[in-house]
Design an enzyme around this catalytic site. Structure first.
Site, PDB file in Angstrom:
ATOM      1  NE  ARG A   1      -4.087  -1.528   0.322  1.00  0.00           N
ATOM      2  CZ  ARG A   1      -4.415  -2.933  -0.093  1.00  0.00           C
ATOM      3  NH1 ARG A   1      -3.220  -4.038  -0.387  1.00  0.00           N
ATOM      4  NH2 ARG A   1      -4.868  -3.995   0.197  1.00  0.00           N
TER       5      ARG A   1
ATOM      6  CB  SER B   1      -8.646  -1.684   4.035  1.00  0.00           C
ATOM      7  OG  SER B   1      -8.755  -3.012   3.727  1.00  0.00           O
TER       8      SER B   1
ATOM      9  CD  GLU C   1      -5.934   1.439   1.806  1.00  0.00           C
ATOM     10  OE1 GLU C   1      -5.893   1.774   0.767  1.00  0.00           O
ATOM     11  OE2 GLU C   1      -6.169   0.495   2.619  1.00  0.00           O
TER      12      GLU C   1
HETATM   13  N1  EPU Z   1     -10.176 -10.905  10.291  1.00  0.00           N
HETATM   14  C1  EPU Z   1     -10.713 -11.132  11.316  1.00  0.00           C
HETATM   15  N2  EPU Z   1     -12.312 -10.179  11.464  1.00  0.00           N
HETATM   16  C2  EPU Z   1     -12.551  -9.680  10.502  1.00  0.00           C
HETATM   17  C3  EPU Z   1     -12.072  -9.690   9.148  1.00  0.00           C
HETATM   18  C4  EPU Z   1     -10.652 -10.241   8.855  1.00  0.00           C
HETATM   19  O1  EPU Z   1     -10.217 -11.232  12.463  1.00  0.00           O
HETATM   20  O2  EPU Z   1     -14.186  -9.104  10.655  1.00  0.00           O
HETATM   21  C5  EPU Z   1      -9.016 -11.418  10.228  1.00  0.00           C
HETATM   22  C6  EPU Z   1      -9.148 -12.676   9.908  1.00  0.00           C
HETATM   23  O3  EPU Z   1      -7.781 -13.883  10.747  1.00  0.00           O
HETATM   24  C7  EPU Z   1      -8.810 -13.155   8.470  1.00  0.00           C
HETATM   25  C8  EPU Z   1      -7.654 -11.899   8.402  1.00  0.00           C
HETATM   26  O4  EPU Z   1      -8.513 -11.128   9.180  1.00  0.00           O
HETATM   27  O5  EPU Z   1      -8.302 -14.296   7.797  1.00  0.00           O
HETATM   28  C9  EPU Z   1      -7.782 -11.411   6.909  1.00  0.00           C
HETATM   29  O6  EPU Z   1      -8.475 -11.107   5.826  1.00  0.00           O
HETATM   30  P1  EPU Z   1      -9.694 -10.997   4.722  1.00  0.00           P
HETATM   31  O7  EPU Z   1      -9.201 -11.562   4.005  1.00  0.00           O
HETATM   32  O8  EPU Z   1     -10.619 -10.030   4.770  1.00  0.00           O
HETATM   33  O9  EPU Z   1      -8.295  -9.239   4.708  1.00  0.00           O
HETATM   34  P2  EPU Z   1      -7.875  -8.502   4.577  1.00  0.00           P
HETATM   35  O10 EPU Z   1      -6.486  -8.967   5.470  1.00  0.00           O
HETATM   36  O11 EPU Z   1      -8.680  -7.529   5.823  1.00  0.00           O
HETATM   37  C10 EPU Z   1      -6.760  -7.137   3.399  1.00  0.00           C
HETATM   38  C11 EPU Z   1      -7.079  -6.624   2.104  1.00  0.00           C
HETATM   39  C12 EPU Z   1      -7.758  -6.100   1.314  1.00  0.00           C
HETATM   40  C13 EPU Z   1      -8.255  -6.700   0.393  1.00  0.00           C
HETATM   41  C14 EPU Z   1      -7.942  -8.373   1.359  1.00  0.00           C
HETATM   42  C15 EPU Z   1      -7.810  -9.521  -0.017  1.00  0.00           C
HETATM   43  C16 EPU Z   1      -5.528  -4.402   3.335  1.00  0.00           C
HETATM   44  C17 EPU Z   1      -5.320  -3.281   4.380  1.00  0.00           C
HETATM   45  N3  EPU Z   1      -6.692  -5.087   3.522  1.00  0.00           N
HETATM   46  O12 EPU Z   1      -8.067  -7.443   3.934  1.00  0.00           O
HETATM   47  O13 EPU Z   1      -7.632  -4.549   0.636  1.00  0.00           O
HETATM   48  O14 EPU Z   1      -9.009  -6.527  -0.423  1.00  0.00           O
HETATM   49  O15 EPU Z   1      -6.613  -8.125   2.223  1.00  0.00           O
HETATM   50  O16 EPU Z   1      -6.409  -9.524  -0.698  1.00  0.00           O
HETATM   51  O17 EPU Z   1      -4.142  -5.163   3.163  1.00  0.00           O
HETATM   52  C18 EPU Z   1      -8.940  -2.371   0.370  1.00  0.00           C
HETATM   53  O18 EPU Z   1      -7.308  -2.076   0.443  1.00  0.00           O
HETATM   54  O19 EPU Z   1      -9.250  -1.698   0.368  1.00  0.00           O
HETATM   55  C19 EPU Z   1      -8.947  -3.632   0.707  1.00  0.00           C
HETATM   56  C20 EPU Z   1     -10.289  -3.825   0.959  1.00  0.00           C
END
Ligand code: EPU
Length: 347
Positions: free
Chosen positions: A162, A234, A332
């Site tokens: 990012r 995010s 972000e």
């Molecule tokens: N999780 C929670 N609670 C929640 C949601 C997620 O505990 O409400 C934990 C779980 O352990 C899950 C982990 O977070 O396994 C990862 O969740 P997710 O796959 O939804 O991904 P993220 O890390 O929350 C990132 C990006 C997203 C992107 C997804 C998929 C960032 C800041 N965000 O989210 O990007 O779509 O991975 O690759 O890196 C964006 O930038 O706007 C965005 C949506």
């Protein structure tokens, strides 16, 4: 050049803010004229693409440039690699769909990300195991210092998680006009993100179209549609902390997730969504703003929120996460105007 323009429809959070001056930029000539106007009156400039990653904290006293340069063209195709140029004003998801329809592969994991092509390099958008920077060959910019068009090779864009030079040293001096991507004719897919691999388990062969469809399905099930519920994706970055600190925290919070990050020192990326959820914020509201009930990383406008509602909510979450885990979350989303002291730190 329009005056006193309501920006509510130009930011996906749907926050009320007005632009003193507003210019739809559909050519380099228009851009040059608008910048000359701003310089002559010593007005600040805000470059706005899809408005999907911005928190407008107040009315903007200067010139908002709404980047609308259009066009997608294939530059070269040697049967393996295809070079494609897209203008900054193209909608990102439409561009990804166009590429897929032409058999230009490599962007399917980035389907349905809101925003424009020109915004993609700025924060190096990434999802489901792929970052835009891995597919970008070069970026064409307007250099405000020399008043000329120049090209920047991907190697000089400083792409990171990012992050890029366009958020840092080039923040105020370069405006993205065009982006050139290197895509593949072969149908190789990237299933490194476990949630995506799980969604496609049992399907053979997995095609780029299947990846595109699965990413759209996952995103629609977990992320709010800005047309229905204002949000900017995010809100925070996933913090990267020393592996030793992660081990310590795991002794207290046994189920704390984390992924090792490649680099010189041992670092771990922790899902901010998990920290926010464990701090008790998932689904909570503060004023008209709230934390999305299905994904704790997304702050939403429940209707009628003002920027201060979102700021108060973000700061309350940051304070709680810092107090509970000793980790400083870094937004972000770009705050306009910028807020001092919001750098990522581990205390
Ligand atoms: N999780 C929670 N609670 C929640 C949601 C997620 O505990 O409400 C934990 C779980 O352990 C899950 C982990 O977070 O396994 C990862 O969740 P997710 O796959 O939804 O991904 P993220 O890390 O929350 C990132 C990006 C997203 C992107 C997804 C998929 C960032 C800041 N965000 O989210 O990007 O779509 O991975 O690759 O890196 C964006 O930038 O706007 C965005 C949506």
């Amino acid at each position: 050049m329009q005056q006193h323009v309501d920006l509510q429809a130009f930011n996906t959070f749907g926050l009320p803010a007005r632009a003193r001056w507003f210019c739809v930029v559909d050519s380099v000539v228009t851009l040059e004229g608008a910048l000359q106007f701003a310089r002559a009156q010593t007005l600040p400039v805000l470059v706005l693409g899809g408005g999907s990653n911005v928190l407008l904290r107040e009315d903007f006293p200067g010139v908002v440039l709404h980047m609308q340069l259009r066009g997608v063209q294939q530059l070269a195709d040697d049967g393996d690699t295809v070079r494609v140029q897209a203008a900054c004003g193209e909608n990102w998801h439409d561009f990804v769909s166009t590429c897929l329809a032409h058999g230009w592969h490599g962007l399917e994991n980035l389907a349905l990300i809101p925003g424009s092509v020109g915004a993609a390099p700025i924060q190096n958008i990434g999802a489901y195991g792929v970052e835009a920077g891995e597919r970008i060959e070069s970026v064409q910019v307007w250099n405000r210092e020399t008043a000329s068009v120049e090209w920047i090779a991907a190697a000089d864009c400083g792409f990171g998680y990012r992050d890029s030079v366009f958020k840092r040293q080039y923040r105020d001096s370069r405006i993205i006009l065009q982006v050139v991507f290197r895509l593949q004719r072969s149908a190789t897919v990237n299933l490194s993100y476990s949630a995506l691999a799980q969604a496609l388990a049992g399907q053979e062969p997995v095609t780029p179209q299947a990846v595109f469809d699965a990413v759209c399905r996952i995103r629609r099930s977990r992320l709010p549609d800005p047309a229905q519920l204002g949000n900017a994706g995010s809100f925070f970055k996933n913090p990267v902390i020393p592996a030793a600190l992660h081990r310590q925290l795991q002794q207290r919070f046994g189920d704390m997730p984390g992924h090792a990050v490649a680099g010189a020192e041992p670092l771990v990326k922790v899902p901010a969504a998990w920290l926010i959820e464990r701090a008790g914020w998932k689904g909570r509201r503060l004023g008209h703003a709230g934390v999305y009930e299905k994904q704790a990383l997304v702050l939403v406008n429940h209707g009628g929120a003002r920027a201060q509602d979102v700021v108060d909510l973000a700061q309350a979450i940051m304070a709680d996460v810092r107090q509970k885990f000793g980790i400083a979350l870094e937004p972000e989303v770009q705050w306009v105007p910028a807020q001092q002291g919001l750098d990522s730190r581990v205390c």
